[in-house]
Design a protein around this motif. Sequence first.
Motif, PDB file in Angstrom:
ATOM      1  N   THR A  89       0.840  -1.198   0.000  1.00 10.79           N
ATOM      2  CA  THR A  89       0.000   0.000   0.000  1.00 10.79           C
ATOM      3  C   THR A  89       0.877   1.251   0.000  1.00 10.79           C
ATOM      4  N   SER A  90       0.361   2.305  -0.604  1.00 11.65           N
ATOM      5  CA  SER A  90       1.041   3.593  -0.602  1.00 11.65           C
ATOM      6  C   SER A  90      -0.016   4.691  -0.451  1.00 11.65           C
ATOM      7  N   PHE A  91      -0.027   5.332   0.718  1.00 11.10           N
ATOM      8  CA  PHE A  91      -0.951   6.433   1.003  1.00 11.10           C
ATOM      9  C   PHE A  91      -0.215   7.746   0.751  1.00 11.10           C
ATOM     10  N   ILE A  92      -0.871   8.667   0.050  1.00 14.25           N
ATOM     11  CA  ILE A  92      -0.206   9.921  -0.328  1.00 14.25           C
ATOM     12  C   ILE A  92      -1.056  11.122   0.084  1.00 14.25           C
ATOM     13  N   THR A  93      -0.389  12.082   0.696  1.00 21.33           N
ATOM     14  CA  THR A  93      -0.966  13.397   0.971  1.00 21.33           C
ATOM     15  C   THR A  93       0.071  14.438   0.620  1.00 21.33           C
ATOM     16  N   GLY A  94      -0.260  15.295  -0.357  1.00 22.08           N
ATOM     17  CA  GLY A  94       0.711  16.285  -0.805  1.00 22.08           C
ATOM     18  C   GLY A  94       1.949  15.605  -1.353  1.00 22.08           C
ATOM     19  N   LEU A  95       3.118  15.959  -0.810  1.00 22.44           N
ATOM     20  CA  LEU A  95       4.375  15.346  -1.238  1.00 22.44           C
ATOM     21  C   LEU A  95       4.802  14.200  -0.339  1.00 22.44           C
ATOM     22  N   LYS A  96       3.995  13.917   0.656  1.00 24.29           N
ATOM     23  CA  LYS A  96       4.346  12.865   1.594  1.00 24.29           C
ATOM     24  C   LYS A  96       3.725  11.533   1.185  1.00 24.29           C
ATOM     25  N   GLU A  97       4.511  10.464   1.326  1.00 24.09           N
ATOM     26  CA  GLU A  97       4.061   9.124   0.956  1.00 24.09           C
ATOM     27  C   GLU A  97       4.349   8.175   2.115  1.00 24.09           C
TER      28      GLU A  97
ATOM     29  N   THR B  87       6.123 -10.426 -17.182  1.00 23.54           N
ATOM     30  CA  THR B  87       7.087  -9.608 -17.909  1.00 23.54           C
ATOM     31  C   THR B  87       7.787  -8.604 -17.012  1.00 23.54           C
ATOM     32  N   ILE B  88       7.558  -8.680 -15.700  1.00 20.41           N
ATOM     33  CA  ILE B  88       8.214  -7.751 -14.797  1.00 20.41           C
ATOM     34  C   ILE B  88       8.758  -8.505 -13.591  1.00 20.41           C
ATOM     35  N   LYS B  89       9.595  -7.855 -12.836  1.00 19.51           N
ATOM     36  CA  LYS B  89      10.237  -8.467 -11.681  1.00 19.51           C
ATOM     37  C   LYS B  89       9.533  -8.069 -10.402  1.00 19.51           C
ATOM     38  N   ASP B  90       9.670  -8.925  -9.365  1.00 20.66           N
ATOM     39  CA  ASP B  90       8.988  -8.682  -8.102  1.00 20.66           C
ATOM     40  C   ASP B  90       9.325  -7.324  -7.512  1.00 20.66           C
ATOM     41  N   GLU B  91      10.623  -6.938  -7.583  1.00 14.30           N
ATOM     42  CA  GLU B  91      11.004  -5.677  -6.966  1.00 14.30           C
ATOM     43  C   GLU B  91      10.372  -4.489  -7.681  1.00 14.30           C
ATOM     44  N   GLU B  92      10.036  -4.680  -8.974  1.00 16.67           N
ATOM     45  CA  GLU B  92       9.392  -3.594  -9.709  1.00 16.67           C
ATOM     46  C   GLU B  92       7.919  -3.479  -9.318  1.00 16.67           C
ATOM     47  N   ILE B  93       7.297  -4.626  -9.001  1.00 15.11           N
ATOM     48  CA  ILE B  93       5.920  -4.587  -8.521  1.00 15.11           C
ATOM     49  C   ILE B  93       5.843  -3.803  -7.222  1.00 15.11           C
ATOM     50  N   LYS B  94       6.803  -4.027  -6.335  1.00 12.14           N
ATOM     51  CA  LYS B  94       6.792  -3.378  -5.031  1.00 12.14           C
ATOM     52  C   LYS B  94       6.868  -1.857  -5.155  1.00 12.14           C
ATOM     53  N   ASN B  95       7.472  -1.374  -6.223  1.00 11.20           N
ATOM     54  CA  ASN B  95       7.701   0.053  -6.361  1.00 11.20           C
ATOM     55  C   ASN B  95       6.604   0.783  -7.125  1.00 11.20           C
ATOM     56  N   ILE B  96       5.576   0.037  -7.568  1.00  9.83           N
ATOM     57  CA  ILE B  96       4.477   0.700  -8.275  1.00  9.83           C
ATOM     58  C   ILE B  96       3.657   1.509  -7.275  1.00  9.83           C
ATOM     59  N   THR B  97       3.425   2.781  -7.523  1.00  8.45           N
ATOM     60  CA  THR B  97       2.558   3.604  -6.690  1.00  8.45           C
ATOM     61  C   THR B  97       1.662   4.400  -7.614  1.00  8.45           C
TER      62      THR B  97
END
Length: 401
Positions: A32-40, A111-121
């Motif tokens: 999960t990635s919660f975002i408010t303004g520039l904060k994540e 077609t993608i790697k696990d570490e790339e999935i983790k970085n999707i936001t």
Amino acid sequence: MNKQNTNKLKLFLMGLENRFSQDCLIFKQINTSFITGLKEFKGIGLYNNGNINYNFNGKTESLTINRLFENIIKEAENYESLSLIYSERGSAILILADNKNVTMKNIDVNTIKDEEIKNITSKTTSNNINVATSTLLNRDYYVKTGSADALLKEIGIMSKDGKIKNDKIRKYNQIDHYVELLDGILDKLPKHQIINILDCGCGKSYLSFVLNYYMTEVKRKKCHFIGLDYSESVIQSSISMAKNLNYRNMEFHAIDIKNYVPDKHINVVLSLHACDTATDMALALGIKVNSDVIIAVPCCHKEMLTQYSYGPFKTILKQGVFKTRMADILTDGMRSLMLEAKGYDVSVVEYISPLETPKNLMIRAIKTTTENDKAMDEYISLMSSLNIYPALYSFLNEYEM
């Protein structure tokens, strides 16, 4: 996030909750990635005995999937947007939610790697993902580098830096060709149910791990693997590898093949390089449990060499090398005939080049009908003509007693 969209988010998460209840064995993680303004603010949830260990804001809790999603919905009310990735072996679902909309889409993780999935936001899309490709030997591999890296590293085919080891290229080709030979057969197995696969004399189970990967993450079939071997040490090694890969749809038992009694219907029986009559034990077990498919790659052949004799070939078989080769052919030929007698459609193919090993045959048997009395009569006749009593025949008689 406004109330209307948190309600819509709740509906999507209800669908994921139902998915988890059905497919928890192939669940990998939730990001999960919660975002408010520039904060994540990021969170990650990992499977733990039916619950999810969810870490968020420096705190880790063990939660049911229902409780986790309740917490995520409540947390979303305090932020402008949410990105959630629900990852399974071979697939992932991305949910993006903010005050304007809530969307959900599938991500092709082949077609993608696990570490790339983790970085999707919410700030990244699938268009930013680097595709992992391999042109090794210019072959279109069934078990592809990139998506299968974790597996290939665990079984020692790939180095830590993501390259196929030079001395393992031949092994990589072998296991991929193995999958190729079984691909069409897998499509004939029952759909919309768990496919139970029994690996007899599994050793370190490398090929079962490969087949598990392919069925689960490429073919998207539900499957369960059972590995049998009399060696406690190799069973422990397989258990450790399954744990490292997080393959929860596998179990392993240190037991003699002929003593194993399955507690569920077996769809596929595998016997790969089981020595001498261990192959016959596996074939007999597959026949006994009425397995839909039986696959055998026999190894050494010793039993029939000391038994058979055939008068018309006496002058030829005085040469030891001819007698040994004939014993190999008779052994696998009689095995194939018995499978036909038990109602299987049998094909025998070269598994790998004979230049690499003379023990290179794969017997593929698919259950198609009831027992074939004519084939059984031919089998019995050959036993008499060749003065042999094959182990497979003996094991089958033991099962019927």
